[in-house]
Scaffold this motif. Structure first.
Motif, PDB file in Angstrom:
ATOM      1  N   LEU A 265       1.750  11.072  -0.438  1.00 43.64           N
ATOM      2  CA  LEU A 265       2.504  11.762   1.030  1.00 43.64           C
ATOM      3  C   LEU A 265       2.934  12.933   0.698  1.00 43.64           C
ATOM      4  O   LEU A 265       3.704  13.520  -0.088  1.00 43.64           O
ATOM      5  CB  LEU A 265       3.526  10.815   1.556  1.00 43.64           C
ATOM      6  N   LYS A 266       2.184  14.109   1.527  1.00 45.85           N
ATOM      7  CA  LYS A 266       2.561  15.363   1.151  1.00 45.85           C
ATOM      8  C   LYS A 266       3.906  15.908   1.934  1.00 45.85           C
ATOM      9  O   LYS A 266       4.291  16.715   1.189  1.00 45.85           O
ATOM     10  CB  LYS A 266       1.356  16.266   1.365  1.00 45.85           C
ATOM     11  N   GLN A 267       3.966  15.430   3.146  1.00 51.45           N
ATOM     12  CA  GLN A 267       5.217  15.994   3.773  1.00 51.45           C
ATOM     13  C   GLN A 267       6.037  14.723   4.152  1.00 51.45           C
ATOM     14  O   GLN A 267       5.818  14.096   4.877  1.00 51.45           O
ATOM     15  CB  GLN A 267       4.750  16.551   5.204  1.00 51.45           C
TER      16      GLN A 267
ATOM     17  N   LYS B  42       0.795  -1.273  -0.105  1.00 53.08           N
ATOM     18  CA  LYS B  42      -0.077   0.017  -0.118  1.00 53.08           C
ATOM     19  C   LYS B  42       0.919   1.272  -0.147  1.00 53.08           C
ATOM     20  O   LYS B  42       0.502   2.202  -0.667  1.00 53.08           O
ATOM     21  CB  LYS B  42      -0.869  -0.054   1.129  1.00 53.08           C
ATOM     22  N   CYS B  43       2.067   1.401   0.838  1.00 47.49           N
ATOM     23  CA  CYS B  43       2.804   2.312   0.871  1.00 47.49           C
ATOM     24  C   CYS B  43       3.502   2.535  -0.660  1.00 47.49           C
ATOM     25  O   CYS B  43       3.452   3.731  -1.067  1.00 47.49           O
ATOM     26  CB  CYS B  43       3.813   2.163   1.844  1.00 47.49           C
TER      27      CYS B  43
ATOM     28  N   ARG C 196       0.761   4.382  10.595  1.00 46.62           N
ATOM     29  CA  ARG C 196      -0.913   4.572  10.288  1.00 46.62           C
ATOM     30  C   ARG C 196      -1.256   3.427   9.434  1.00 46.62           C
ATOM     31  O   ARG C 196      -2.404   2.672   9.742  1.00 46.62           O
ATOM     32  CB  ARG C 196      -1.184   5.915  10.172  1.00 46.62           C
ATOM     33  N   ILE C 197      -0.816   3.356   8.259  1.00 45.90           N
ATOM     34  CA  ILE C 197      -1.158   2.044   7.399  1.00 45.90           C
ATOM     35  C   ILE C 197      -1.163   0.896   8.161  1.00 45.90           C
ATOM     36  O   ILE C 197      -2.062   0.248   7.950  1.00 45.90           O
ATOM     37  CB  ILE C 197      -0.343   2.344   6.069  1.00 45.90           C
ATOM     38  N   LEU C 198       0.037   0.673   8.572  1.00 43.09           N
ATOM     39  CA  LEU C 198       0.288  -0.671   9.480  1.00 43.09           C
ATOM     40  C   LEU C 198      -1.077  -0.970  10.309  1.00 43.09           C
ATOM     41  O   LEU C 198      -1.570  -2.000  10.420  1.00 43.09           O
ATOM     42  CB  LEU C 198       1.558  -0.883   9.908  1.00 43.09           C
ATOM     43  N   ILE C 199      -0.944  -0.031  11.343  1.00 43.63           N
ATOM     44  CA  ILE C 199      -2.354  -0.117  12.408  1.00 43.63           C
ATOM     45  C   ILE C 199      -3.522  -0.208  11.603  1.00 43.63           C
ATOM     46  O   ILE C 199      -4.348  -1.436  12.045  1.00 43.63           O
ATOM     47  CB  ILE C 199      -2.339   0.935  13.386  1.00 43.63           C
ATOM     48  N   ASN C 200      -3.788   0.223  10.715  1.00 44.65           N
ATOM     49  CA  ASN C 200      -5.263   0.154  10.041  1.00 44.65           C
ATOM     50  C   ASN C 200      -5.119  -1.382   9.506  1.00 44.65           C
ATOM     51  O   ASN C 200      -6.156  -1.951   9.398  1.00 44.65           O
ATOM     52  CB  ASN C 200      -5.247   1.118   8.846  1.00 44.65           C
ATOM     53  N   GLU C 201      -4.011  -1.765   8.729  1.00 42.12           N
ATOM     54  CA  GLU C 201      -4.030  -3.021   8.243  1.00 42.12           C
ATOM     55  C   GLU C 201      -4.293  -4.203   9.274  1.00 42.12           C
ATOM     56  O   GLU C 201      -4.886  -5.262   9.313  1.00 42.12           O
ATOM     57  CB  GLU C 201      -2.534  -3.276   7.548  1.00 42.12           C
ATOM     58  N   CYS C 202      -3.645  -3.998  10.404  1.00 42.12           N
ATOM     59  CA  CYS C 202      -3.594  -4.910  11.621  1.00 42.12           C
ATOM     60  C   CYS C 202      -5.286  -4.836  12.098  1.00 42.12           C
ATOM     61  O   CYS C 202      -5.684  -6.033  12.363  1.00 42.12           O
ATOM     62  CB  CYS C 202      -2.622  -4.614  12.661  1.00 42.12           C
ATOM     63  N   ASN C 203      -5.840  -3.728  12.272  1.00 43.56           N
ATOM     64  CA  ASN C 203      -7.193  -3.744  12.661  1.00 43.56           C
ATOM     65  C   ASN C 203      -8.250  -4.316  11.783  1.00 43.56           C
ATOM     66  O   ASN C 203      -8.946  -5.025  11.948  1.00 43.56           O
ATOM     67  CB  ASN C 203      -7.500  -2.433  13.009  1.00 43.56           C
TER      68      ASN C 203
END
Length: 183
Positions: free
Chosen positions: A67-69, A59-60, A79-86
């Motif tokens: 990614l703007k910054q 996904k990354c 954040r992507i990882l936590i969403n994926e785990c959840n």
């Protein structure tokens, strides 16, 4: 406070956004321990952690141009990882607790040194364990943690405070059960 390698990390993000695969590989290698620790803090099984990390990397890779910054790459990736785990937990419709204390590392000089702390961490609920992992093991700031967890900074502070108190209570209770005097 600028962390070690932050400038190099930002440069690699910019290069990766332009299609440099080697720069992207360096970014992932720089963050691999964080990815493992955070996923292990949420998921039980190493195979599940590997799946979540692999999906996160894909996904990354496909969305790094969004990614703007660049300075927030690690926060964004986490954040992507936590969403994926959840998402994995929701799909399985079960709550999975951390099983292996190895996710938190160990002291080579004295492996027993952190055993009590690790066992106490395992007794915390997910939302309190994850703030401790992000703050103490991954050294994210309160602001970064708020972004990662998508909550207000005040919520992060209160969770961190509650987690510290609960951890101390668990450790003290454990000492009392063993008959060790509190210091």
């Amino acid at each position: 406070m600028v962390r070690r390698g932050e400038i190099g990390l930002e440069t690699d993000v910019l290069l990766a956004q332009k299609g440099d695969k080697e720069a992207f590989t360096r970014l992932i290698e720089e963050c691999e321990l964080t990815l493992y620790r955070v996923s292990k803090g949420i998921l039980k099984d190493d195979a599940d952690c590997a799946d979540a990390i692999q999906e996160t990397i894909l996904k990354c890779y496909h969305s790094i141009t969004q990614l703007k910054q660049p300075k927030y790459f690690k926060t964004w990736l986490t954040r992507i990882l936590i969403n994926e785990c959840n998402d994995m937990l929701k799909k399985r419709k079960k709550l999975v607790l951390l099983e292996s204390v190895d996710a938190f590392g160990s002291s080579e000089k004295n492996p027993e040194e952190f055993t009590e702390l690790k066992e106490a961490l395992l007794k915390l609920d997910d939302k309190h364990r994850i703030v401790l992992i992000l703050f103490y093991y991954e050294e994210f700031s309160i602001k970064e943690m708020a972004q990662i967890l998508k909550v207000r900074e005040g919520t992060v502070k209160s969770r961190l405070n509650r987690a510290r108190h609960r951890l101390l209570s668990i450790i003290n209770l454990s000492k009392n059960e063993r008959g060790v005097e509190n210091e």
